[in-house]
Enzyme design. Structure first.
Site, PDB file in Angstrom:
ATOM      1  N   HIS A 119       0.572  -0.914   0.335  1.00 44.72           N
ATOM      2  CA  HIS A 119       0.028  -0.076  -0.081  1.00 44.72           C
ATOM      3  C   HIS A 119       0.665   1.489  -0.298  1.00 44.72           C
ATOM      4  CE1 HIS A 119      -2.823   3.170   2.481  1.00 44.72           C
ATOM      5  NE2 HIS A 119      -3.337   2.812   0.939  1.00 44.72           N
TER       6      HIS A 119
ATOM      7  N   GLU B 232       0.511  -0.420  -4.532  1.00 50.21           N
ATOM      8  CA  GLU B 232      -0.593   0.140  -5.178  1.00 50.21           C
ATOM      9  C   GLU B 232      -0.011   1.880  -4.704  1.00 50.21           C
ATOM     10  OE1 GLU B 232      -4.237   2.786  -3.023  1.00 50.21           O
ATOM     11  OE2 GLU B 232      -1.905   2.259  -2.750  1.00 50.21           O
TER      12      GLU B 232
ATOM     13  N   ASP C 149      -1.008   6.349  -5.083  1.00 54.80           N
ATOM     14  CA  ASP C 149      -1.943   7.315  -5.689  1.00 54.80           C
ATOM     15  C   ASP C 149      -1.291   8.414  -6.968  1.00 54.80           C
ATOM     16  OD1 ASP C 149      -3.516   6.689  -3.474  1.00 54.80           O
ATOM     17  OD2 ASP C 149      -2.052   6.660  -2.636  1.00 54.80           O
TER      18      ASP C 149
ATOM     19  N   HIS D 186      -0.600  11.520  -2.331  1.00 55.84           N
ATOM     20  CA  HIS D 186      -2.135  10.390  -1.445  1.00 55.84           C
ATOM     21  C   HIS D 186      -2.761  11.822  -0.802  1.00 55.84           C
ATOM     22  CE1 HIS D 186      -4.743   9.327   1.708  1.00 55.84           C
ATOM     23  NE2 HIS D 186      -4.556   8.227   0.678  1.00 55.84           N
TER      24      HIS D 186
ATOM     25  N   GLU E 132      -4.148   3.974  -8.306  1.00 56.04           N
ATOM     26  CA  GLU E 132      -5.334   4.475  -7.746  1.00 56.04           C
ATOM     27  C   GLU E 132      -5.659   5.939  -8.271  1.00 56.04           C
ATOM     28  OE1 GLU E 132      -5.808   5.034  -3.375  1.00 56.04           O
ATOM     29  OE2 GLU E 132      -7.350   6.254  -3.857  1.00 56.04           O
TER      30      GLU E 132
HETATM   31  O1  G3P Z   1      -6.351   1.988  -2.624  1.00 58.48           O
HETATM   32  C1  G3P Z   1      -6.619   1.086  -1.128  1.00 58.48           C
HETATM   33  C2  G3P Z   1      -6.429   2.532  -0.551  1.00 58.48           C
HETATM   34  O2  G3P Z   1      -4.993   3.102  -1.115  1.00 58.48           O
HETATM   35  C3  G3P Z   1      -7.201   3.578  -0.381  1.00 58.48           C
HETATM   36  O3  G3P Z   1      -7.288   4.588   0.690  1.00 58.48           O
HETATM   37  O4  G3P Z   1      -7.086   6.417   0.864  1.00 58.48           O
HETATM   38  O5  G3P Z   1      -5.169   4.275   1.196  1.00 58.48           O
HETATM   39  O6  G3P Z   1      -5.581   5.680  -1.311  1.00 58.48           O
HETATM   40  P1  G3P Z   1      -5.940   6.011   0.025  1.00 58.48           P
HETATM   41 MG    MG Z   2      -4.427   4.537  -2.124  1.00 58.19          MG
END
Ligand code: G3P
Ligand code: MG
Length: 255
Positions: free
Chosen positions: A14, A41, A43, A56, A116
């Site tokens: 993450h 993952e 952002d 993020h 994401e």
């Molecule tokens: O994509 C899963 C997760 O990353 C979503 O929440 O706020 O960590 O981007 P966040």
């Molecule tokens: Mg995320």
């Protein structure tokens, strides 16, 4: 494309291995690979003047030595910010990567990706268009199909409009009875739920509709194992090594 040809791993790092290196930096991606993650993952968001960057928060405040909104800051300023010292002094040379830089690094590391799309409100369509344009130019989508996700339906709709065959995941922080209608409209392959809103019945329901269920952010081993028992296929975790070890131990114990 069929969901199972995605070859999704049970453990997704993450924001990279964000327990061990500053989130969404190249260091976090390298660390994820070093400790055994196969999927990461991250952002993406628009910076000032239209560059797509990997971060993020909507502001620079928490994860850099800069201040202000990402969308208001031109990339030539962002490029010089320290995106590592907030986490630990040895990461002071980390920068906010551009999406191009990140994809280049991840290809070298031979990792698979969940991108994401996290748009600044009002920038949903432009963010999606630019992020996908870069993704399709700089990522070997045939060899390693990217999973594209967002909590913004506007982003997902635009992604689907632009790429009829792309693999979409819907991020949901709250349980919504609309999930079936949304699934049908977007032809998504997966739902990425906040693990706190999941129970075995909900997982079974979404799975029965042919959608993969993923859960974020799962840092506790016992909770991860429970989610896997319910049928969750992948967890997003800041500690990929810890969850991988638990899965390995479970496998050994079962043998
Ligand atoms: O994509 C899963 C997760 O990353 C979503 O929440 O706020 O960590 O981007 P966040
Ligand atoms: Mg995320």
């Amino acid at each position: 494309m069929l969901a199972n040809s995605l070859n999704l791993a049970a453990v997704i790092a993450h924001r990279g291995a964000s327990a061990y290196a500053p989130e969404n930096t190249l260091a976090a991606m390298r660390k994820a690979q070093q400790i055994g993650a196969k999927w990461v993952e991250f952002d993406v968001m628009l910076a000032g003047e239209g560059e797509v960057v990997v971060i993020h928060d909507f502001t620079l405040n928490r994860t850099t030595n800069g201040r202000g909104r990402v969308i208001d800051t031109p990339y030539n300023k962002i490029a010089h910010l320290d995106a590592g010292s907030w986490f630990a002094p040895e990461f002071r040379n980390e920068r906010i990567p551009t999406l191009v830089q990140l994809l280049t690094c991840l290809q070298e590391l031979d990792l698979h990706i969940n991108m994401e799309i996290k748009p600044t409100p009002g920038q949903e369509l432009t963010t999606t268009r630019k992020a996908l344009e870069i993704l399709y130019q700089h990522w070997p989508c045939e060899k390693s199909p990217p999973l594209i996700s967002s909590g913004s339906l506007a982003c997902l709709r635009e992604a689907r409009r632009l790429h009829a065959k792309c693999l979409l995941g819907v991020i949901a922080d709250h349980w919504s009875s609309d999930w079936q209608a949304i699934s049908q409209e977007l032809m998504c392959i997966s739902w990425h739920f906040n693990h706190k809103i999941l129970n075995s019945a909900r997982v079974a329901e979404v799975q029965a509709a042919g959608k993969l269920v993923l859960a974020y952010t799962v840092n506790e081993v016992e909770r991860a194992l429970e989610l896997f028992r319910w049928g969750v296929v992948s967890v997003f975790t800041n500690y990929p090594d810890v969850i991988l070890k638990a899965l390995q131990q479970q496998k050994t114990g079962d043998a």
